[in-house]
Scaffold this motif. Sequence first.
Motif, PDB file in Angstrom:
ATOM      1  N   UNK A 230       0.929  -1.205   0.093  1.00 58.87           N
ATOM      2  CA  UNK A 230      -0.121  -0.054  -0.007  1.00 58.87           C
ATOM      3  C   UNK A 230       0.901   1.184  -0.127  1.00 58.87           C
ATOM      4  N   UNK A 231       0.205   2.544   0.268  1.00 58.63           N
ATOM      5  CA  UNK A 231       0.836   3.549   0.269  1.00 58.63           C
ATOM      6  C   UNK A 231       0.647   4.268   1.650  1.00 58.63           C
ATOM      7  N   UNK A 232       1.473   5.271   1.870  1.00 61.65           N
ATOM      8  CA  UNK A 232       1.439   5.977   3.046  1.00 61.65           C
ATOM      9  C   UNK A 232       1.290   7.725   2.625  1.00 61.65           C
ATOM     10  N   UNK A 233       0.275   8.262   2.791  1.00 67.76           N
ATOM     11  CA  UNK A 233       0.252   9.920   2.677  1.00 67.76           C
ATOM     12  C   UNK A 233       0.587  10.536   3.995  1.00 67.76           C
ATOM     13  N   UNK A 234       1.789  11.336   3.840  1.00 69.64           N
ATOM     14  CA  UNK A 234       2.375  11.937   5.123  1.00 69.64           C
ATOM     15  C   UNK A 234       2.478  13.519   4.763  1.00 69.64           C
ATOM     16  N   UNK A 235       1.628  13.833   4.023  1.00 74.67           N
ATOM     17  CA  UNK A 235       1.688  15.256   3.660  1.00 74.67           C
ATOM     18  C   UNK A 235       1.251  16.220   4.685  1.00 74.67           C
ATOM     19  N   UNK A 236       0.744  15.885   5.772  1.00 69.23           N
ATOM     20  CA  UNK A 236       0.384  16.715   7.124  1.00 69.23           C
ATOM     21  C   UNK A 236       1.431  16.857   7.804  1.00 69.23           C
ATOM     22  N   UNK A 237       2.560  17.819   7.464  1.00 70.47           N
ATOM     23  CA  UNK A 237       3.711  17.901   8.480  1.00 70.47           C
ATOM     24  C   UNK A 237       4.105  19.221   8.441  1.00 70.47           C
ATOM     25  N   UNK A 238       4.993  19.581   9.535  1.00 72.60           N
ATOM     26  CA  UNK A 238       5.400  20.909   9.578  1.00 72.60           C
ATOM     27  C   UNK A 238       7.006  20.928   9.782  1.00 72.60           C
TER      28      UNK A 238
END
Length: 589
Positions: A230-238
């Motif tokens: 599968x994939x992981x979306x890790x776009x919510x980051x700072x």
Amino acid sequence: MPNEAPFEKVLIANRGEIAVRVIRACQELGIETVAVYSELDREALHVRLADHAFALGGQTAAESYLNTDAILDAIEQSGADAVHPGYGFFSENADFARAITERGVTFVGPPPEAIEVMGDKISAREAAEKVGVHGVPGITEFLTNPDEVVAFGNDKGWPVAIKAAFGGGGRGMKVVNSPDEAPEALEAAQRESLAYFARDECYLERYLTKPRHIEIQVLCDSHGNAVHLSQRDCSAQRRHQKLIEEAPAPGLPDDIALAMGEAAVKVALGSNYTNAGTVEFLYEDGEFFYLEMNTRLQVEHPVTELVTGLDLVALQLHVAAGGALPFTQDDVSVTGHAIEVRINAEDPAGGAFLPSPGPIQRLRVPSGFGVRWDGGYEEGDEVSQYYDNLVGKLICHGKDRDTAIARTLRALREFEIQGVKTTIPADIAILDHPDFAAVEHSTKWVEEVLDLSETAASDPTAPTGDETEPKVRRDAVVEVNGKRFDVAVWVPESAGGAAGPAKKQRRRSASGSAGGGSGSGDVTVPMQGTIVKVSVEVGDEVEVGETIVVLEAMKMENNVAAEKAGTVKEIRVATGDSVSGGDVVAVIA
Ligand code: MV4
């Protein structure tokens, strides 16, 4: 998977939630566990859970969990036949992997050669190019002249990214919006790169303005089998610190998801990779571009576990012991949606995310359908300023993304924690935001769009550490030749002063913030680290909450803010300086 234990005794060269995660997997497999601990972690959860524990000595990470001699000594003394490095610390250290392998102990991770190839951006990019997997279009020859930047931008379009060839974590990356910015940007990128990585080689890429960070979990055995999970979306980051991760990546067309999975497996097989790894991509407008490969088990691995039903740590141990993958790509299926929320001891108020170490005076974690808690602490434990301040991870699974979001919000609102401030309010703000629901967020979204100015501290009652006499739960600890033994002794509460370090509470400022007195003009750093930016000059007028310096600690950047309005009278540090927790870096009067 065969039920035979792959190893007899595994030493976990880590601490906190990931050490706990690995210990639990070992226990389920009937493997004996060996913890290691610093002076501050003598009573830590990972030590309490392990079958055996060895003292490393020291307090800071460098003195303890990164002390090669002490760890090698513990491995030797414990008789462990394998070492799981977790993430961080020695997990991507090829020399460490070689050192233990030479002693006949298995490193639960990839071969050292694969760690090395992926260790710098240039060879990692070459390893991908070699198998036909491409990074963002650019010029990988090292830049010598800003004219090269201008020529590329005029030809391919602006903006352009200048990246440090031997950098990482966004350090040394400069965005160039127009030709006139090129000379200064190149100089800045080279200067920063030299300061951090002692090398100043830089290269060029087209700059994607709204990419999502999507990564692919891979798992490879030593028999040439590899799968993508599968994939992981890790776009919510700072500031390159991830806050929320999810699996699968929402809204990704099936053909692209498959192509990414196959690209990830190609990269892994092309570099003789074994064990669990993650191939990172940027995704924008239906196109994906290879970024890098992480040669470790990652913080966010549980979302993959929840949607695939696979125990990644058990599988790591299985393939490290020489076992073949017990399933093929066709057997991998994805069920529902999973979201992980990182709960860090940080105060997100105003978007500052200032570290908030201290004793956890109250901790009630949520439970119920679809809720998993991977924690490194329990009530009464202390989050030290010296280590990563991840308290734990809340991972929720649901039949679809909306259900998973609703479940995660429900669980976060049930969560009770006092004594440290946490990222929970920021996590709620993200999950509750229509942009997140609509998958309109990107890697820049938390910093540029999400408004945290109204975000209250997670624990407004503020800890002082002096108010609550902690409940005494006393197991006496005896160390014999550095090996830890528990002796059950029940100490009356009145004798609590004799308790071990977990119960000793530091006096903290009335504000509950670890840095500086309330309203003090002395600007102090809350933890040890490196100054990566000085944001003000002597003579500047500053407001309360304004960033004075940026401190990098535990791979993340922290804004150190003014606690008092006034004029900057003194600046005592420069970019690149190492500082200790409590050091005064500037004076405001
Ligand atoms: C980029 C990019 C846009 N365009 N490269 C930042 C860390 C480093 N590993 C790669 N990074 C980026 N490279 C091009 N050509 C945007 C980022 C980026 C980013 C990437 C992944 C996760 C979070 C990020 C946050 C800001 C920028």
